[in-house]
Design an enzyme around this catalytic site. Structure first.
Site, PDB file in Angstrom:
ATOM      1  N   CYS A  50       0.789  -1.203   0.067  1.00  0.00           N
ATOM      2  CA  CYS A  50       0.123   0.096   0.010  1.00  0.00           C
ATOM      3  C   CYS A  50       0.954   1.314   0.054  1.00  0.00           C
ATOM      4  O   CYS A  50       0.528   2.319  -0.430  1.00  0.00           O
ATOM      5  CB  CYS A  50      -0.975   0.160   1.245  1.00  0.00           C
ATOM      6  N   SER A 107      10.233   2.993   5.656  1.00  0.00           N
ATOM      7  CA  SER A 107       8.947   2.740   6.036  1.00  0.00           C
ATOM      8  C   SER A 107       8.292   3.931   6.652  1.00  0.00           C
ATOM      9  O   SER A 107       8.996   4.918   6.990  1.00  0.00           O
ATOM     10  CB  SER A 107       8.442   1.609   6.981  1.00  0.00           C
ATOM     11  N   PRO A 113       7.996  -3.952  11.115  1.00  0.00           N
ATOM     12  CA  PRO A 113       8.293  -5.281  10.788  1.00  0.00           C
ATOM     13  C   PRO A 113       7.508  -5.959   9.686  1.00  0.00           C
ATOM     14  O   PRO A 113       8.157  -6.933   8.987  1.00  0.00           O
ATOM     15  CB  PRO A 113       7.985  -6.205  11.896  1.00  0.00           C
ATOM     16  N   GLN A 118       6.746  -8.837   3.354  1.00  0.00           N
ATOM     17  CA  GLN A 118       6.211  -8.457   2.197  1.00  0.00           C
ATOM     18  C   GLN A 118       7.399  -8.559   0.968  1.00  0.00           C
ATOM     19  O   GLN A 118       7.257  -8.959  -0.238  1.00  0.00           O
ATOM     20  CB  GLN A 118       5.696  -7.062   2.148  1.00  0.00           C
ATOM     21  N   ALA A 188     -14.848   5.064  15.723  1.00  0.00           N
ATOM     22  CA  ALA A 188     -14.507   3.996  14.872  1.00  0.00           C
ATOM     23  C   ALA A 188     -13.415   4.640  13.670  1.00  0.00           C
ATOM     24  O   ALA A 188     -13.466   4.143  12.702  1.00  0.00           O
ATOM     25  CB  ALA A 188     -15.634   3.118  14.418  1.00  0.00           C
ATOM     26  N   GLU A 190      -9.886   6.325  12.358  1.00  0.00           N
ATOM     27  CA  GLU A 190      -8.710   5.737  12.033  1.00  0.00           C
ATOM     28  C   GLU A 190      -7.656   5.441  12.944  1.00  0.00           C
ATOM     29  O   GLU A 190      -7.185   4.444  13.067  1.00  0.00           O
ATOM     30  CB  GLU A 190      -7.667   6.906  10.940  1.00  0.00           C
TER      31      GLU A 190
END
Length: 415
Positions: A50, A107, A113, A118, A188, A190
């Site tokens: 992503c 990242s 991690p 990936q 609810a 992010e």
């Protein structure tokens, strides 16, 4: 011969742009094989998450243009549009970049991690597609090795660097285990979603989600295996909750002192941990005055997060030094494969052996040995010495099942 790293990530492109060039799992095999059919791409691996899409290619020539054109054509994005978001690295810089990515140093959250798994998956998919050869096999194994060393020998991935993660870590310290804890998430959005995922990973016993919009709460509950409720149910939900994490966008507090006091009585004074991640606050400040209640605000957690970020940056500097050394070692190995240098060193090695054996033979003749015996000894010694290293290499390739090396050795002994 060039190793290329080419791509876009969260630093160079918006999520809308990243979505345009992302590869779905069912596209990868076709994409990898198509890429290596360009003619001068001998090996390739595609990492698509992503936050990044990156092509790693072993090129037979230095021209990168066909790879950029291929990426643009595959996703039907104009080259002129794509070029403004792309970054590229070559050779040792590309190796260094790949290793930094796998170690979590590139990242969005420093040291996370998940990226190592990936990258490993991307490598495995490329192997299955037949686009990993000798060079990339060595490159990616070196990458996994240094990423593991970074994890083992530095603390770059330790300590919370988001308030949601810090909240869950705080809960773990107060409740030695979350496996028996009931958690109530108020909101609810992010932040709540991130906290819910961390809680789920910790194996929390029960997760209740109260949200103003019931449908959004139900969507999050379905993702993490929780129960969805409306905010009007707070009076019945609070007594069940060992841990409350609140993160709504309400302009006024929605959890008051009286509501919590009533919940504590119903719980027979079993302790409650309340963590308020909202700005403005969701939980009245006076709640912290109650017995058997531990209240923390986002400011309390931000100081923890800030200190942890500094610690990770310090550890990242050590990790980058480790990666620089490993990248240099791989590049040195790659340079050693240069055919001209290899032939020169092979000739020099054999000439040195021949000279040594010749000098020994000359000494034997000078001492009065029969010429026939000296020649026989010279022949035997020269043969054995020249065969020693190749013999050991072939035996080792056989033990390791290295069919690529065995095939190369087979070519050397064909008549």
């Amino acid at each position: 011969m060039t190793i290329l790293a080419l791509g876009v990530n969260h630093k160079t492109a918006t999520v809308e742009v990243r979505e345009k060039v992302a590869f779905a799992a069912d596209q990868l095999e076709v994409a990898l094989q198509s890429l290596t059919q360009l003619g001068h791409v001998s090996e390739s691996v595609i990492v698509s998450t992503c936050n990044r899409t990156e092509l790693y290619c072993h090129l037979e020539q230095d021209d990168l243009t066909p790879v950029i054109e291929w990426l643009a054509a595959f996703h039907q994005v104009p080259v002129s549009e794509l070029n403004q978001y792309l970054y590229q690295h070559a050779d040792e810089q590309a190796v260094n970049h790949l290793m930094a990515v796998a170690a979590g140093l590139d990242s969005l959250v420093l040291g996370e991690p998940q990226i190592l798994g990936q990258v490993k998956q991307a490598y495995q998919q490329a192997k299955e597609a037949g686009t990993v050869g000798t060079i990339f096999e060595r490159l990616f194994q070196s990458t996994f090795s240094v990423a593991k060393d970074v994890r083992t020998n530095t603390e770059v991935g330790q300590n919370a660097v988001s308030v949601a993660f810090a909240a869950v870590n705080l809960a773990k310290h107060i409740f030695s285990s979350l496996s028996k804890a009931t958690v109530l998430l108020v909101g609810a959005g992010e932040t709540a979603e991130l906290a819910a995922r961390h809680l789920s990973e910790q194996g929390v016993a029960k997760m209740l989600i109260a949200n103003r919009t019931r449908s959004r709460g139900e969507a999050l509950a379905a993702t993490v295996g929780g129960e969805a409720h409306s905010l009007s149910d707070l009076h019945s939900l609070l007594p069940q909750a060992d841990i409350v994490i609140s993160s709504t966008a309400s302009p006024l507090p929605i959890v008051g002192k009286g509501l919590v006091e009533s919940a504590v009585k119903k719980r027979r004074h079993r302790p409650m941990l309340l963590i308020d991640l909202a700005v403005p606050r969701d939980i009245e400040e006076q709640v912290g005055e109650l017995d058997d209640v531990f209240l923390y605000t986002v400011d309390d957690l931000q100081s923890i997060v800030s200190a942890n970020r500094k610690q990770r940056e310090t550890e990242a500097a050590t990790a980058r030094e480790m990666i620089t050394q490993q990248a240099a070692a791989f590049s040195a190995w790659l340079r050693s494969l240069n055919s001209v240098d290899l032939l020169r060193r092979y000739r020099q090695s054999n000439e040195a052996v021949a000279e040594q054996v010749l000098q020994r033979a000359m000494s034997s003749l000078a001492s009065g040995k029969r010429p026939e015996d000296v020649l026989q000894e010279l022949s035997t010694r020269l043969t054995n010495t020249l065969m020693h290293t190749p013999t050991r290499a072939i035996q080792e390739a056989g033990r390791q099942g290295d069919v690529t090396a065995l095939a190369a050795y087979q070519k050397l002994i064909k008549n």
